[in-house]
Write a protein that holds these residues in place. Structure first.
Motif, PDB file in Angstrom:
ATOM      1  N   VAL A  61       0.712  -1.279  -0.003  1.00 16.28           N
ATOM      2  CA  VAL A  61       0.023   0.011   0.048  1.00 16.28           C
ATOM      3  C   VAL A  61       1.041   1.316   0.111  1.00 16.28           C
ATOM      4  O   VAL A  61       0.580   2.123  -0.733  1.00 16.28           O
ATOM      5  N   ILE A  64       2.123   1.700  -3.389  1.00 12.93           N
ATOM      6  CA  ILE A  64       1.073   2.342  -4.451  1.00 12.93           C
ATOM      7  C   ILE A  64       0.670   3.864  -4.196  1.00 12.93           C
ATOM      8  O   ILE A  64       0.622   4.685  -5.013  1.00 12.93           O
ATOM      9  N   ASP A  70      -0.672   2.475 -13.123  1.00 18.51           N
ATOM     10  CA  ASP A  70      -2.094   1.916 -13.624  1.00 18.51           C
ATOM     11  C   ASP A  70      -1.566   0.566 -14.486  1.00 18.51           C
ATOM     12  O   ASP A  70      -2.542   0.179 -15.196  1.00 18.51           O
ATOM     13  N   GLN A  86      -3.220 -11.737  -4.921  1.00 20.58           N
ATOM     14  CA  GLN A  86      -3.908 -10.201  -4.844  1.00 20.58           C
ATOM     15  C   GLN A  86      -5.373 -10.387  -4.708  1.00 20.58           C
ATOM     16  O   GLN A  86      -6.033 -11.565  -5.206  1.00 20.58           O
ATOM     17  N   HIS A  87      -5.796  -9.512  -4.295  1.00 22.70           N
ATOM     18  CA  HIS A  87      -7.300  -9.347  -3.869  1.00 22.70           C
ATOM     19  C   HIS A  87      -7.827 -10.401  -3.074  1.00 22.70           C
ATOM     20  O   HIS A  87      -8.970 -11.045  -3.225  1.00 22.70           O
ATOM     21  N   TYR A 101      -2.022  -9.557 -12.904  1.00 26.98           N
ATOM     22  CA  TYR A 101      -1.964  -8.886 -11.626  1.00 26.98           C
ATOM     23  C   TYR A 101      -1.975  -7.545 -12.047  1.00 26.98           C
ATOM     24  O   TYR A 101      -1.559  -6.989 -13.133  1.00 26.98           O
ATOM     25  N   ASP A 102      -2.303  -6.611 -10.913  1.00 27.57           N
ATOM     26  CA  ASP A 102      -2.565  -5.370 -11.283  1.00 27.57           C
ATOM     27  C   ASP A 102      -1.992  -4.247 -10.332  1.00 27.57           C
ATOM     28  O   ASP A 102      -1.805  -4.588  -9.420  1.00 27.57           O
ATOM     29  N   SER A 105      -3.115  -2.367  -7.169  1.00 27.76           N
ATOM     30  CA  SER A 105      -3.399  -2.839  -5.836  1.00 27.76           C
ATOM     31  C   SER A 105      -2.415  -3.710  -5.428  1.00 27.76           C
ATOM     32  O   SER A 105      -1.631  -4.336  -6.152  1.00 27.76           O
ATOM     33  N   TYR A 107       0.047  -6.624  -4.222  1.00 28.02           N
ATOM     34  CA  TYR A 107       0.251  -7.963  -4.759  1.00 28.02           C
ATOM     35  C   TYR A 107       1.637  -8.609  -4.111  1.00 28.02           C
ATOM     36  O   TYR A 107       2.424  -7.842  -3.726  1.00 28.02           O
ATOM     37  N   ALA A 135     -10.677  -6.790 -10.412  1.00 29.18           N
ATOM     38  CA  ALA A 135     -10.731  -7.621  -9.229  1.00 29.18           C
ATOM     39  C   ALA A 135     -11.218  -9.230  -9.650  1.00 29.18           C
ATOM     40  O   ALA A 135     -10.775 -10.003  -8.848  1.00 29.18           O
TER      41      ALA A 135
END
Length: 297
Positions: A61, A64, A70, A86-87, A101-102, A105, A107, A135
């Motif tokens: 976090v 990020i 993005d 993730q998520h 993966y993004d 968020s 990960y 997600a």
């Protein structure tokens, strides 16, 4: 980017953060070795070959928040074992697997031993333009398909093209990835779709008064694609948006009958705009909110 070979975690942290997105790296390997070679395919698409000893790479976090990105990344795994988290989900990486993966968020990627993979990286906007919810796509192994096999073969074979050829290859990879995502969205819903749909309806009923509740947020909460959510509701002859609206209007009617003002009933049922609420209410029940409140029925 020229090929990079490193022999320390600090060097690998710098190399990965420069090639991908800002990351943190941890390893227990006593003699760490890793390398990467990246090919840029136009202004925003890259393909990177990666090999390393055992390690864990994560984006938290704090990173990020301080260095937002993005990007979407797809691990096309070739050798060794690994895991992406993730998520709230985990996906195992093995030879031939592909997982998205993004970078927006948190990960973590963990590899217990020597590994190699090809990583495709591209901007989120290349996929969000088609309305996908990330997600529901991340930390889930992408299903095998002709499109995925073609994507993997093309990404693994990229050398160092120049000019228009590089951009053409990048566009081809983006097109194949979109096809892979569509195949994921068109896959059958999870087992027992009626039970899943009923659970989703119950959850919507509990949260419909949130004015920011949308089909996209519902899909994200249940880790499914928006198209999968729409299919679940279509089986009962309605749409997720219509069901959310119906829950709000039924709640507002109960509040009005109980003596709440029109403004209060609108606000407590998830409507921020009174005119929109009044029009929707009249279409649903054939009476205005004020008349229902006056009659108490």
């Amino acid at each position: 980017m020229s090929p990079v070979a490193v022999s320390s975690v600090a060097e690998w942290t710098r190399a990965c953060s420069g090639a991908f997105v800002p990351l943190r790296v941890h390893t227990a390997a006593p003699a760490f070795r890793a390398s990467l070679a990246q090919v840029r395919l136009g202004p925003s698409v890259t393909v990177t070959r990666v090999t390393s000893e055992a390690l864990t790479v994560f984006r938290d976090v704090d990173l990020i928040r301080s260095q937002p990105r993005d990007d979407v990344l797809i691990s096309l795994h070739r050798r060794g074992r690994g895991m992406i988290r993730q998520h709230g989900r985990s996906a195992v990486l093995g030879c031939g697997s592909a997982v998205m993966y993004d970078a927006a968020s948190p990960y973590a990627l963990s590899f217990p031993g020597t590994m190699s993979e090809v990583v495709l990286q591209l901007p989120r906007r290349t996929l969000t333009s088609t309305g996908h919810t990330f997600a529901g796509l991340t930390a889930v192994e992408l299903p095998d398909s002709a499109q995925l096999r073609a994507l993997t073969m093309l990404a693994a074979s990229v050398e160092q093209p120049a000019g228009d050829e590089a951009e053409a290859i990048g566009e081809a990879l983006v097109g194949l990835l979109r096809a892979v995502v569509r195949a994921h969205d068109n896959a059958p819903p999870p087992a027992e779709p009626r039970l899943l749909a009923e659970g989703i309806r119950l959850w919507i009923g509990e949260h419909a008064s949130d004015p920011e509740l949308t089909p996209e947020r519902v899909a994200a909460h249940f880790h499914i694609a928006v198209r999968t959510l729409q299919k679940l509701f279509a089986a009962e002859g309605e749409s997720p948006a219509a069901f959310i609206r119906g829950c709000r209007l039924r709640r507002s009617r109960t509040l009005l009958v109980g003596g709440a003002s029109v403004n209060e009933a609108a606000r407590r049922s998830g409507y921020l705009d009174l005119d929109s609420f009044t029009r929707a209410f009249k279409r649903e029940f054939g009476h205005t909110p004020s008349s229902v409140r006056a009659l108490g029925a």
